[in-house]
Scaffold this motif. Structure first.
Motif, PDB file in Angstrom:
ATOM      1  N   LEU A 134      21.117  -4.020  -6.923  1.00  0.00           N
ATOM      2  CA  LEU A 134      19.802  -3.141  -6.856  1.00  0.00           C
ATOM      3  C   LEU A 134      19.333  -2.401  -7.911  1.00  0.00           C
ATOM      4  N   ASP A 135      20.250  -1.873  -8.661  1.00  0.00           N
ATOM      5  CA  ASP A 135      19.693  -0.997  -9.830  1.00  0.00           C
ATOM      6  C   ASP A 135      19.082  -1.995 -10.828  1.00  0.00           C
ATOM      7  N   SER A 136      19.737  -3.313 -11.094  1.00  0.00           N
ATOM      8  CA  SER A 136      18.996  -4.309 -11.917  1.00  0.00           C
ATOM      9  C   SER A 136      17.717  -4.475 -11.328  1.00  0.00           C
ATOM     10  N   ALA A 137      17.551  -4.631 -10.025  1.00  0.00           N
ATOM     11  CA  ALA A 137      16.061  -5.352  -9.568  1.00  0.00           C
ATOM     12  C   ALA A 137      15.142  -4.045  -9.640  1.00  0.00           C
ATOM     13  N   GLN A 138      15.549  -2.824  -9.578  1.00  0.00           N
ATOM     14  CA  GLN A 138      14.589  -1.675  -9.639  1.00  0.00           C
ATOM     15  C   GLN A 138      14.276  -1.667 -11.053  1.00  0.00           C
ATOM     16  N   PHE A 139      15.113  -1.689 -12.093  1.00  0.00           N
ATOM     17  CA  PHE A 139      14.869  -1.708 -13.267  1.00  0.00           C
ATOM     18  C   PHE A 139      13.853  -2.868 -13.762  1.00  0.00           C
ATOM     19  N   ILE A 140      14.134  -4.266 -13.492  1.00  0.00           N
ATOM     20  CA  ILE A 140      13.250  -5.161 -13.705  1.00  0.00           C
ATOM     21  C   ILE A 140      11.878  -4.963 -13.096  1.00  0.00           C
ATOM     22  N   SER A 141      11.976  -4.343 -11.896  1.00  0.00           N
ATOM     23  CA  SER A 141      10.663  -4.134 -11.240  1.00  0.00           C
ATOM     24  C   SER A 141       9.725  -3.141 -12.010  1.00  0.00           C
ATOM     25  N   GLN A 142      10.546  -2.349 -12.447  1.00  0.00           N
ATOM     26  CA  GLN A 142       9.862  -0.910 -13.295  1.00  0.00           C
ATOM     27  C   GLN A 142       9.077  -1.258 -14.445  1.00  0.00           C
ATOM     28  N   HIS A 143       9.877  -2.570 -14.953  1.00  0.00           N
ATOM     29  CA  HIS A 143       9.500  -3.055 -16.624  1.00  0.00           C
ATOM     30  C   HIS A 143       8.835  -4.396 -16.513  1.00  0.00           C
ATOM     31  N   SER A 144       8.531  -4.725 -15.386  1.00  0.00           N
ATOM     32  CA  SER A 144       7.772  -6.205 -15.285  1.00  0.00           C
ATOM     33  C   SER A 144       6.462  -6.124 -15.845  1.00  0.00           C
ATOM     34  N   LYS A 145       6.018  -7.394 -16.331  1.00  0.00           N
ATOM     35  CA  LYS A 145       4.477  -7.498 -16.880  1.00  0.00           C
ATOM     36  C   LYS A 145       3.763  -8.516 -15.867  1.00  0.00           C
ATOM     37  N   ASP A 146       4.557  -9.239 -15.475  1.00  0.00           N
ATOM     38  CA  ASP A 146       3.732 -10.388 -14.593  1.00  0.00           C
ATOM     39  C   ASP A 146       4.108 -10.702 -13.074  1.00  0.00           C
ATOM     40  N   VAL A 147       4.996  -9.867 -12.747  1.00  0.00           N
ATOM     41  CA  VAL A 147       5.326  -9.892 -11.338  1.00  0.00           C
ATOM     42  C   VAL A 147       5.230  -8.523 -10.880  1.00  0.00           C
ATOM     43  N   PHE A 148       4.842  -8.282  -9.469  1.00  0.00           N
ATOM     44  CA  PHE A 148       4.570  -6.915  -8.916  1.00  0.00           C
ATOM     45  C   PHE A 148       4.968  -6.772  -7.645  1.00  0.00           C
ATOM     46  N   VAL A 149       5.378  -5.715  -7.023  1.00  0.00           N
ATOM     47  CA  VAL A 149       5.723  -5.492  -5.664  1.00  0.00           C
ATOM     48  C   VAL A 149       4.379  -4.421  -5.082  1.00  0.00           C
ATOM     49  N   PRO A 150       3.544  -4.710  -4.700  1.00  0.00           N
ATOM     50  CA  PRO A 150       2.399  -3.992  -4.362  1.00  0.00           C
ATOM     51  C   PRO A 150       2.615  -3.017  -3.201  1.00  0.00           C
ATOM     52  N   ASP A 151       2.588  -1.871  -3.204  1.00  0.00           N
ATOM     53  CA  ASP A 151       2.865  -0.929  -2.120  1.00  0.00           C
ATOM     54  C   ASP A 151       2.147  -1.356  -0.830  1.00  0.00           C
ATOM     55  N   ALA A 152       0.924  -1.536  -0.789  1.00  0.00           N
ATOM     56  CA  ALA A 152      -0.195  -1.735   0.318  1.00  0.00           C
ATOM     57  C   ALA A 152       0.763  -3.087   0.819  1.00  0.00           C
ATOM     58  N   GLY A 153       0.803  -4.029  -0.053  1.00  0.00           N
ATOM     59  CA  GLY A 153       1.618  -5.577   0.575  1.00  0.00           C
ATOM     60  C   GLY A 153       2.959  -5.186   1.255  1.00  0.00           C
ATOM     61  N   ILE A 154       3.711  -4.315   0.812  1.00  0.00           N
ATOM     62  CA  ILE A 154       4.892  -4.232   1.238  1.00  0.00           C
ATOM     63  C   ILE A 154       4.936  -3.556   2.735  1.00  0.00           C
ATOM     64  N   SER A 155       4.067  -2.480   3.185  1.00  0.00           N
ATOM     65  CA  SER A 155       4.027  -1.897   4.310  1.00  0.00           C
ATOM     66  C   SER A 155       3.301  -2.977   5.286  1.00  0.00           C
ATOM     67  N   LYS A 156       2.506  -3.879   4.952  1.00  0.00           N
ATOM     68  CA  LYS A 156       1.787  -4.781   5.986  1.00  0.00           C
ATOM     69  C   LYS A 156       2.796  -5.826   6.046  1.00  0.00           C
ATOM     70  N   ALA A 157       3.587  -6.186   5.146  1.00  0.00           N
ATOM     71  CA  ALA A 157       4.465  -7.392   4.900  1.00  0.00           C
ATOM     72  C   ALA A 157       5.826  -6.852   6.280  1.00  0.00           C
ATOM     73  N   ALA A 158       6.113  -5.550   5.916  1.00  0.00           N
ATOM     74  CA  ALA A 158       7.389  -5.116   6.822  1.00  0.00           C
ATOM     75  C   ALA A 158       6.634  -5.194   8.312  1.00  0.00           C
ATOM     76  N   GLN A 159       5.817  -4.623   8.360  1.00  0.00           N
ATOM     77  CA  GLN A 159       5.277  -4.531   9.859  1.00  0.00           C
ATOM     78  C   GLN A 159       5.117  -6.126  10.441  1.00  0.00           C
ATOM     79  N   GLU A 160       4.662  -6.981   9.682  1.00  0.00           N
ATOM     80  CA  GLU A 160       4.606  -8.329  10.033  1.00  0.00           C
ATOM     81  C   GLU A 160       5.918  -8.917  10.271  1.00  0.00           C
ATOM     82  N   ILE A 161       6.828  -8.856   9.528  1.00  0.00           N
ATOM     83  CA  ILE A 161       8.066  -9.494   9.424  1.00  0.00           C
ATOM     84  C   ILE A 161       9.010  -8.964  10.613  1.00  0.00           C
ATOM     85  N   ILE A 162       9.231  -7.619  10.809  1.00  0.00           N
ATOM     86  CA  ILE A 162       9.899  -7.143  11.825  1.00  0.00           C
ATOM     87  C   ILE A 162       9.230  -7.432  13.253  1.00  0.00           C
TER      88      ILE A 162
END
Ligand SMILES: Nc1nc2c(c(CN[C@H]3C=C[C@H](O)[C@@H]3O)cn2[C@@H]2O[C@H](COP(=O)(O)O)[C@@H](O)[C@H]2O)c(=O)[nH]1
Length: 364
Positions: A18-46
């Motif tokens: 999980l630490d590795s994943a967070q580090f990668i996400s914080q330093h990525s240039k070409d892949v992103f985890v969009p905040d808006a997309g996360i809450s929408k996806a979470a609602q849809e998935i659950i």
């Protein structure tokens, strides 16, 4: 002595993932985890998971997974997850892809592996017994993993590596654990984190680690899915009971990132998306083997783009899990992952527009 006190002070393997994943996400240039997309996806998935009543019970409902949770199922899971990597085909049409037919149903991808294992068992080959697969000859294993129609279809991808993996894990299991994975599970004393640690320590082929921006990162996809499959098969009871199972992260493969993009929880830069699209074309036309990106083709294992996709996938599922927990529902990263993987396989038409990254390796 309480269990917690007996754990080493350093972080556990899943925590380091999980630490590795967070580090990668914080330093990525070409892949992103969009905040808006996360809450929408979470609602849809659950919403979908609740609607489907999705639980660990799904695991044994699959046609090819063991239907009884017993010691034979644990040995089956170990062999399958030792070989659970890199099934994507370089052939465009299904009829030329590696296929194993069982009960008149053709299976490809991950399910072709399960079908080959089950077919071998029906043919009297004890493919889940370490004493067999640790020293099985190439011919015997080529027969176990044979495709339906060798003249027309490709052979199982990375067959040489799979034979090597079987010999490696079989010999370790025989020398250290009496030839049975259940003995490794018992020694983990119902700790998922400890079982992951033991698997990556004793079985080298599970050591899914890379380097990213000069830092060692740990992803351990197959070691974690191995623990998760035992847990799901036993529905968290008996030999499948792990008191810390919720520490296990998403399994960084090449299928769930498609589903995450589909749900808007993962985004690629236009440059990366274009590269992936052109690579699928190049590899399917027999070009690009070992090409150095951005030359479209196979992405070398450990390439920054591969690490960014895998690390951000883990981080996206963690963020979805947190959002779902904040809404009051309790579902761990394993079930979110399993649900998204099953979703991707059940909705291939929705996945086509999102290319996968083509890497040939034994890690995922
Ligand atoms: N993250 C994640 N990756 C997973 C799985 C599974 C199988 N799990 C099923 C079995 C019981 C559970 O209930 C799940 O339904 C396989 N893979 C990975 O996918 C890729 C194969 O894809 P394709 O070529 O399209 O078949 C390859 O990297 C393989 O390692 C999962 O669950 N999660």
């Amino acid at each position: 002595m309480p269990v917690a006190a007996s754990l080493p002070l350093s972080k556990t393997a899943p925590e380091r993932v999980l630490d590795s994943a967070q580090f990668i996400s914080q330093h990525s240039k070409d892949v992103f985890v969009p905040d808006a997309g996360i809450s929408k996806a979470a609602q849809e998935i659950i919403r979908r998971m609740k609607q489907a009543g999705y639980s660990t019970k799904e695991w044994k409902r699959h046609t090819l997974t063991p239907s009884v949770a017993d010691s034979a199922a644990i040995e089956w899971i170990f062999v399958v997850d030792a070989l659970n990597f890199s099934f994507w085909s370089s052939q465009k049409d299904a009829c030329s892809q590696y296929t194993v037919t069982l009960d008149s149903k053709p299976y490809r991808g991950y399910w072709s592996l399960c079908a080959a294992i089950n077919r071998a068992q029906r043919e009297g080959k004890d493919i889940t017994r370490a004493a067999f697969y640790a020293y099985a000859s190439r011919e015997e294993l080529e027969h176990v993993f044979r495709t339906d129609d060798p003249g027309r279809q490709e052979e199982m991808p990375l067959l040489d590596q799979r034979i090597e993996v079987l010999h490696q894990v079989g010999q370790v299991l025989l020398t250290k654990y009496g030839g049975k994975f259940i003995n490794v599970v018992k020694q983990s004393q119902k700790s998922a984190a400890r079982l992951v640690e033991m698997v990556v320590r004793d079985f080298p082929c599970f050591r899914d680690t890379h380097e990213f921006l000069g830092r060692k990162i740990e992803l351990y996809k197959r070691a974690q899915i191995l623990v998760a499959d035992v847990w799901a098969c036993f529905e968290g009871q008996g030999d499948g009971q792990f008191d810390d199972i919720d520490c296990i992260t998403m399994f960084a493969d090449y299928r769930v990132p498609q589903a995450l993009c589909h749900f808007g929880a993962l985004e690629y830069s236009p440059q990366l998306m274009e590269y992936l699209r052109q690579s699928e074309q190049a590899v399917r036309q027999g070009r690009g083997d070992g090409a150095q990106p951005p030359e479209p083709g196979l992405l070398p294992s450990g390439h920054p783009w591969e690490v960014e996709i895998r690390g951000n996938s883990i981080w996206a599922v963690e963020r979805i899990r947190q959002e779902i927990a904040a809404s009051g529902a309790n579902v761990n990263a394993i079930l979110i992952d399993f649900y998204m993987w099953d979703y991707a396989k059940a909705h291939p038409e929705s996945m086509h527009s999102i290319p996968i990254h083509l890497t040939r390796c034994i890690y995922y």
